[in-house]
Design an enzyme around this catalytic site. Structure first.
Site, PDB file in Angstrom:
ATOM      1  N   TYR A  55      40.007  46.841  49.697  1.00 42.39           N
ATOM      2  CA  TYR A  55      41.054  46.262  48.862  1.00 42.39           C
ATOM      3  C   TYR A  55      42.107  47.312  48.522  1.00 42.39           C
ATOM      4  O   TYR A  55      43.310  47.040  48.540  1.00 42.39           O
ATOM      5  CB  TYR A  55      40.463  45.719  47.561  1.00 42.39           C
ATOM      6  CG  TYR A  55      39.444  44.617  47.709  1.00 42.39           C
ATOM      7  CD1 TYR A  55      39.449  43.750  48.805  1.00 42.39           C
ATOM      8  CD2 TYR A  55      38.471  44.417  46.731  1.00 42.39           C
ATOM      9  CE1 TYR A  55      38.524  42.741  48.925  1.00 42.39           C
ATOM     10  CE2 TYR A  55      37.536  43.405  46.836  1.00 42.39           C
ATOM     11  CZ  TYR A  55      37.562  42.568  47.937  1.00 42.39           C
ATOM     12  OH  TYR A  55      36.633  41.564  48.055  1.00 42.39           O
ATOM     13  N   LYS A  94      43.715  31.344  39.499  1.00 43.34           N
ATOM     14  CA  LYS A  94      43.287  31.108  38.130  1.00 43.34           C
ATOM     15  C   LYS A  94      41.760  31.116  38.064  1.00 43.34           C
ATOM     16  O   LYS A  94      41.132  30.873  39.118  1.00 43.34           O
ATOM     17  CB  LYS A  94      43.856  29.790  37.602  1.00 43.34           C
ATOM     18  CG  LYS A  94      43.342  28.532  38.280  1.00 43.34           C
ATOM     19  CD  LYS A  94      44.015  28.264  39.579  1.00 43.34           C
ATOM     20  CE  LYS A  94      43.165  27.360  40.453  1.00 43.34           C
ATOM     21  NZ  LYS A  94      43.507  27.411  41.848  1.00 43.34           N
ATOM     22  N   ASP A 174      36.218  28.025  35.495  1.00 47.19           N
ATOM     23  CA  ASP A 174      36.530  27.557  36.843  1.00 47.19           C
ATOM     24  C   ASP A 174      37.249  26.217  36.835  1.00 47.19           C
ATOM     25  O   ASP A 174      38.374  26.100  37.312  1.00 47.19           O
ATOM     26  CB  ASP A 174      35.246  27.459  37.666  1.00 47.19           C
ATOM     27  CG  ASP A 174      35.529  27.255  39.137  1.00 47.19           C
ATOM     28  OD1 ASP A 174      35.502  26.088  39.579  1.00 47.19           O
ATOM     29  OD2 ASP A 174      35.793  28.234  39.844  1.00 47.19           O
TER      30      ASP A 174
END
Length: 327
Positions: A55, A94, A174
């Site tokens: 990353y 999100k 979630d």
């Protein structure tokens, strides 16, 4: 605009790869994953030209203009900050961060940089949502008395990372982040939590598999959100606004390009409005690219994300559960 993807996540093809084929001036140019083999497989399948070993290597790539972050919830804040430090625009899935304190940290870091940081509430960029707001703000329904939103779907595989406390999991994080965001959008002000009740996992009582919360809204109205990944309510993606003269009910506000219903009933007269066209993800990517070019406003900036995360924190506190992102 050249975008790099952090993580070969399941959501990435629908949320970014397919829209990037449609949206002019956007190229997905690199990908990185914890396992390079997964990144290579993703790149081969989707035609991504470069694979990075980590990353950090992707974020540091000077050829990239922006980073898309579909990592687990608990990693969003860390890698958004890293991307900002590297001078990259960010489209972050999100929920924006694990909690409101992290959202504030990102908002402070982004301020004054000239970089676009957009929370990927893709539904927010679809014409249906603008129409929802128009109906409520027009006064057609009369004074708003109640707002109810839900995001419930079945996920009975409890080993899924979305049930992992260390990765900031839980139904409210979630599924519920949609319901919370939509409630804020339709309330005409910031809701205040009055109560909340969670159904938790037996193996980890910190994790909610379902959450219901009640709110006080501006001008004496009330609100409710329901969120679940496993409860008696298997599927519900609904927004409902009750006014003194009528009711607006929207089923599947989150993906109106799929089967959905938008019904307004005022003083006994009922009408249905229809929406089709591009997916919410295509609308979102178009808006992200336009914001990066300085041609449009970012509708889901860090300040908006901070307000959403503050409300999520307040719901967890009211339900007697610990905030995410804490030991």
């Amino acid at each position: 605009m050249r975008i790099g993807v952090l993580g070969a996540a399941r959501i990435a093809p629908a949320a970014l790869m397919k829209p990037a084929r449609i949206v002019e001036g956007v190229e997905v140019a690199a990908v990185a994953a914890r396992d390079r083999r997964r990144a290579e497989a993703f790149a081969a399948k989707h035609g991504v030209p470069a694979v990075h070993d980590s990353y950090a290597a992707l974020v540091a790539d000077p050829s990239l203009d922006a980073v898309y972050i579909p990592l687990p919830n608990g990693l969003h804040g860390q890698w958004t900050l890293a991307a900002l430090e590297a001078g990259k625009h960010v489209l972050c899935e999100k929920p924006f961060t694990a909690n409101a304190a992290q959202a504030r940290e990102v908002a402070v870091a982004a301020e004054g940089t000239g970089l676009v940081v957009m929370e990927a509430f893709h539904y927010r960029y679809h014409p249906l949502v603008r129409r929802m707001q128009e109906v409520v703000r027009s006064g057609e329904l009369g004074a708003v008395r109640r707002v109810e939103t839900s995001m419930c779907f079945p996920l009975p595989r409890f080993s899924d990372i979305r049930y992992n406390f260390g990765l900031a999991g839980g139904a409210l994080m979630d599924a519920g982040c949609y319901a919370v965001h939509c409630l804020r959008l339709l309330s005409g002000g910031e809701p205040v939590v009055t109560s909340a009740t969670a159904l938790t996992l037996r193996r980890d009582r910190r994790i909610d598999r379902a959450m219901t919360a009640q709110f006080a809204l501006p001008v004496g109205a009330t609100g409710r959100i329901r969120a679940s990944m496993w409860s008696r309510t298997l599927l519900s993606i609904r927004a409902r606004v009750v006014g003194e003269h009528g009711v607006m009910t929207v089923d599947n506000y989150a993906a109106p390009q799929l089967p959905s219903r938008f019904i307004v009933t005022v003083r006994g007269k009922r009408r249905r409005e229809r929406f089709g066209g591009d997916s919410t993800y295509t609308h979102q990517l178009r808006a992200f690219a336009a914001a990066v070019r300085g041609e449009s406003t970012n509708l889901t900036p860090p300040q908006d994300s901070q307000a959403t995360m503050s409300l999520i924190d307040a719901i967890y506190t009211a339900a007697g559960l610990p905030l995410r992102g804490q030991p």
